[in-house]
Design an enzyme around this catalytic site. Structure first.
Site, PDB file in Angstrom:
ATOM      1  N   TYR A  77      -1.365  44.809  37.948  1.00  9.40           N
ATOM      2  CA  TYR A  77      -1.971  45.566  37.002  1.00  9.40           C
ATOM      3  C   TYR A  77      -1.364  46.739  36.794  1.00  9.40           C
ATOM      4  CZ  TYR A  77      -5.208  42.083  38.337  1.00  9.40           C
ATOM      5  OH  TYR A  77      -5.821  40.721  38.470  1.00  9.40           O
ATOM      6  N   GLY A 127     -10.017  37.497  43.433  1.00 13.62           N
ATOM      7  CA  GLY A 127     -10.754  38.875  43.415  1.00 13.62           C
ATOM      8  C   GLY A 127     -10.961  39.268  44.896  1.00 13.62           C
ATOM      9  N   ARG A 160      -4.097  52.726  35.841  1.00 11.51           N
ATOM     10  CA  ARG A 160      -5.153  52.490  36.782  1.00 11.51           C
ATOM     11  C   ARG A 160      -6.099  53.774  37.119  1.00 11.51           C
ATOM     12  NH1 ARG A 160      -5.576  50.478  41.083  1.00 11.51           N
ATOM     13  NH2 ARG A 160      -7.320  49.151  40.548  1.00 11.51           N
ATOM     14  N   PRO A 197      -5.747  34.097  43.240  1.00 11.96           N
ATOM     15  CA  PRO A 197      -5.212  35.249  43.486  1.00 11.96           C
ATOM     16  C   PRO A 197      -4.326  36.022  42.721  1.00 11.96           C
ATOM     17  CG  PRO A 197      -4.548  34.091  45.000  1.00 11.96           C
ATOM     18  CD  PRO A 197      -5.258  33.105  43.987  1.00 11.96           C
ATOM     19  N   GLY A 198      -4.494  37.184  42.354  1.00 12.38           N
ATOM     20  CA  GLY A 198      -3.578  38.224  41.695  1.00 12.38           C
ATOM     21  C   GLY A 198      -3.121  39.307  42.563  1.00 12.38           C
ATOM     22  N   ARG A 199      -3.920  40.065  42.636  1.00 14.79           N
ATOM     23  CA  ARG A 199      -3.992  41.456  43.216  1.00 14.79           C
ATOM     24  C   ARG A 199      -3.533  41.294  44.755  1.00 14.79           C
ATOM     25  NH1 ARG A 199      -6.727  46.057  41.642  1.00 14.79           N
ATOM     26  NH2 ARG A 199      -8.190  44.712  40.729  1.00 14.79           N
ATOM     27  N   CYS A 225       0.327  63.810  26.713  1.00 10.56           N
ATOM     28  CA  CYS A 225      -0.594  65.155  25.861  1.00 10.56           C
ATOM     29  C   CYS A 225      -2.028  64.566  25.976  1.00 10.56           C
ATOM     30  CB  CYS A 225      -0.118  65.330  24.701  1.00 10.56           C
ATOM     31  SG  CYS A 225       1.690  65.580  24.570  1.00 10.56           S
ATOM     32  N   GLU A 226      -2.592  64.253  27.149  1.00  9.21           N
ATOM     33  CA  GLU A 226      -4.039  63.924  27.573  1.00  9.21           C
ATOM     34  C   GLU A 226      -4.340  64.567  28.705  1.00  9.21           C
ATOM     35  OE1 GLU A 226      -5.996  60.523  26.749  1.00  9.21           O
ATOM     36  OE2 GLU A 226      -4.864  59.950  25.309  1.00  9.21           O
TER      37      GLU A 226
HETATM   38  N1  LLP Z   1      -9.120  34.805  37.711  1.00  7.80           N
HETATM   39  C1  LLP Z   1      -9.904  35.415  36.970  1.00  7.80           C
HETATM   40  C2  LLP Z   1     -10.582  34.660  35.740  1.00  7.80           C
HETATM   41  C3  LLP Z   1      -9.901  36.828  36.571  1.00  7.80           C
HETATM   42  O1  LLP Z   1     -10.470  37.356  35.709  1.00  7.80           O
HETATM   43  C4  LLP Z   1      -8.990  37.588  37.304  1.00  7.80           C
HETATM   44  C5  LLP Z   1      -8.740  39.156  37.204  1.00  7.80           C
HETATM   45  C6  LLP Z   1      -8.295  37.123  38.347  1.00  7.80           C
HETATM   46  C7  LLP Z   1      -8.322  35.831  38.584  1.00  7.80           C
HETATM   47  C8  LLP Z   1      -7.393  37.678  39.395  1.00  7.80           C
HETATM   48  O2  LLP Z   1      -8.279  38.584  40.123  1.00  7.80           O
HETATM   49  P1  LLP Z   1      -7.631  39.446  41.248  1.00  7.80           P
HETATM   50  O3  LLP Z   1      -7.423  38.443  42.517  1.00  7.80           O
HETATM   51  O4  LLP Z   1      -6.296  39.916  40.933  1.00  7.80           O
HETATM   52  O5  LLP Z   1      -8.574  40.510  41.830  1.00  7.80           O
HETATM   53  N2  LLP Z   1      -7.185  45.664  35.542  1.00  7.80           N
HETATM   54  C9  LLP Z   1      -8.062  45.714  36.636  1.00  7.80           C
HETATM   55  C10 LLP Z   1      -8.254  44.296  37.262  1.00  7.80           C
HETATM   56  C11 LLP Z   1      -8.827  43.430  36.262  1.00  7.80           C
HETATM   57  C12 LLP Z   1      -9.034  42.082  36.863  1.00  7.80           C
HETATM   58  C13 LLP Z   1      -9.454  41.019  35.803  1.00  7.80           C
HETATM   59  N3  LLP Z   1      -9.526  39.505  36.173  1.00  7.80           N
HETATM   60  C14 LLP Z   1      -7.425  46.702  37.664  1.00  7.80           C
HETATM   61  O6  LLP Z   1      -6.428  47.113  37.558  1.00  7.80           O
HETATM   62  O7  LLP Z   1      -7.828  46.642  38.797  1.00  7.80           O
END
Ligand code: LLP
Length: 421
Positions: A375, A239, A314, A276-278, A346-347
């Site tokens: 994402y 997050g 997004r 962490p993802g993003r 087309c939107e």
């Molecule tokens: N762990 C869990 C349980 C999660 O649900 C998520 C993200 C993460 C880790 C990773 O979070 P991050 O570090 O990437 O913030 N599609 C949306 C974001 C959805 C995130 C969902 N869960 C966007 O494009 O902003």
């Protein structure tokens, strides 16, 4: 910081020029930087140094197997939320003991798959799920390691669609009920309690909600230990937000986030997991597109690109901002004018930006969407029968296609016509 810089007036991914990739694979395409992925992963490693820990990359943010292998080879674990993501992590060479399985709706087939293939822990989101995991594990003659995801009722102060830690969200078990559910878990034959899990949302740009949530996890851990549970791991979720604009106030750094972890739960003797993802993949990727038409309208001019909402959803889904830059660096003092930047779908919602200042571009000119590594490709669809765009990985002066653009034969070949037609 990323590794997409102008060199001699041309945008590069590390040492490879974007036009060179465009000439080889066509547009639109995603391109990722190995150096940026590595750097961001290491920032978390450094932030948690001295604590027993595992950084589990959130596969949902970017699931390409080459990206996962890049991180897996550095020692990363993986956070998966489906059987498909589990298979991706495995295909990347990550062992089951480094994979955590999150998500509110794990099916019996997915639970079985993970138990058979090896899993570090399930992050359990409900009592029915706990019972299902116990039943399947018992059938297989094993005990499933679990953490219970608690919902700490903390406001993450982020976009409502990506906040998860408020009591009204569908995620986790209310923290007030947690002790009772742990007691239930401890009595189930197929369950081995190993930890506590929390995740409060995504793109958080303030550390205070993390601090509030981790303090609640601390209190709960102490209470659970009093109840006789052996809590050896804390999974603190993902997050941490990233800067989407160059001008923006900078979000907290991983090192500062690590300090929050250290001072809230660092003394509990637990192994710390984060997801962490993003922050790892977001600024490690660009979406590159080319201009199809410059359409001069009444009081509004449009840049019509060959990328669209199906490739990067997004902006239309969350109103998200992505910096969009010309691949040929504009000379200093070049006149800029406001344009609506749109795709061919087309939107009306297929709009990336409104009134965005850009230099005058000509058809065929390339532009790059920044911060598109998380994402982006994973949320793409084939809406309007637009093929999924290819993904490219750069490492120094080399690049490789890590997912090819499907042909129309492949796309159309997935449909079948019933014999009665
Ligand atoms: N762990 C869990 C349980 C999660 O649900 C998520 C993200 C993460 C880790 C990773 O979070 P991050 O570090 O990437 O913030 N599609 C949306 C974001 C959805 C995130 C969902 N869960 C966007 O494009 O902003």
């Amino acid at each position: 910081m990323d590794h997409f810089l102008y060199k001699n007036g041309v945008l590069h991914a590390e040492d490879v020029s974007i036009p060179e990739i465009a000439a080889a694979v066509g547009t639109p395409f995603y391109v990722y930087s190995t150096a940026t992925l590595t750097r961001h992963y290491r920032l978390f490693e450094e932030a948690l140094a001295g604590m027993d820990h595992l950084v589990c990359f959130a596969v949902k943010s970017n699931g390409n197997i080459a990206v996962l292998r890049t991180l897996g080879q550095l020692g990363a674990g993986m956070d998966v939320v489906s059987g498909g993501e589990y298979l991706r992590a495995k295909a990347a060479g990550v062992p089951g003991k480094r994979i955590v399985f999150s998500g509110v709706g794990k099916t019996p087939a997915e639970i079985r798959q993970a138990l058979e293939g090896g899993i570090r822990q399930f992050n359990v989101e409900s009592e029915p799920e706990l019972l299902a995991i116990s039943a399947i594990a018992t059938e297989l003659g094993v005990q499933a390691p679990i953490a219970i995801r608690v919902n700490p009722d903390v406001d993450a102060k982020t976009h409502e669609k990506i906040a998860t830690g408020k009591s009204e969200n569908k995620f986790g078990i209310p923290i007030a009920k947690a002790r009772a559910v742990y007691a239930e878990a401890a009595g189930l034959p197929g369950i081995k309690v190993v930890g506590v899990d929390v995740h409060i949302g995504s793109q958080l740009t303030d550390l205070a909600p993390f601090e509030a949530a981790f303090l609640k996890v601390r209190e709960l851990t102490l209470a659970l230990r009093e109840d006789g549970h052996d809590i050896i791991r804390l999974d603190l979720g993902g997050g941490l937000g990233i800067p989407y604009t160059r001008s923006n106030e900078a979000p907290p750094l991983p090192i500062e986030y690590g300090e929050v972890i250290r001072r809230t739960v660092g003394d509990l003797g637990c192994e710390i997991e984060i997801e962490p993802g993003r922050l790892i993949s977001g600024n490690a990727g660009l979406l590159v597109s080319s201009l199809i038409y410059l359409k001069e309208g009444e009081g509004r001019d449009f840049l019509i690109l060959d990328a669209a909402m199906n490739d990067l959803v997004r902006p239309s889904m969350y109103g998200a901002h992505h910096d969009i830059v010309p691949v040929a660096e504009p000379a200093p003092g070049t006149e800029q004018r406001p344009y609506d930047i749109v795709g061919p779908v087309c939107e009306t919602g297929d709009t990336f930006a409104k009134g965005r200042a850009m230099p005058r571009l000509a058809p065929g000119d390339l532009v790059a969407f920044r911060s598109a590594g998380a994402y982006g490709a994973v949320m793409a669809s084939e809406y309007n029968t637009r093929p999924l765009v290819p993904e490219v990985l750069v490492n120094g002066d080399q690049f490789a296609v890590i997912r090819a653009r499907p042909s129309f034969d492949e796309i159309l070949g997935r449909d079948t016509i019933p014999e009665w037609l």
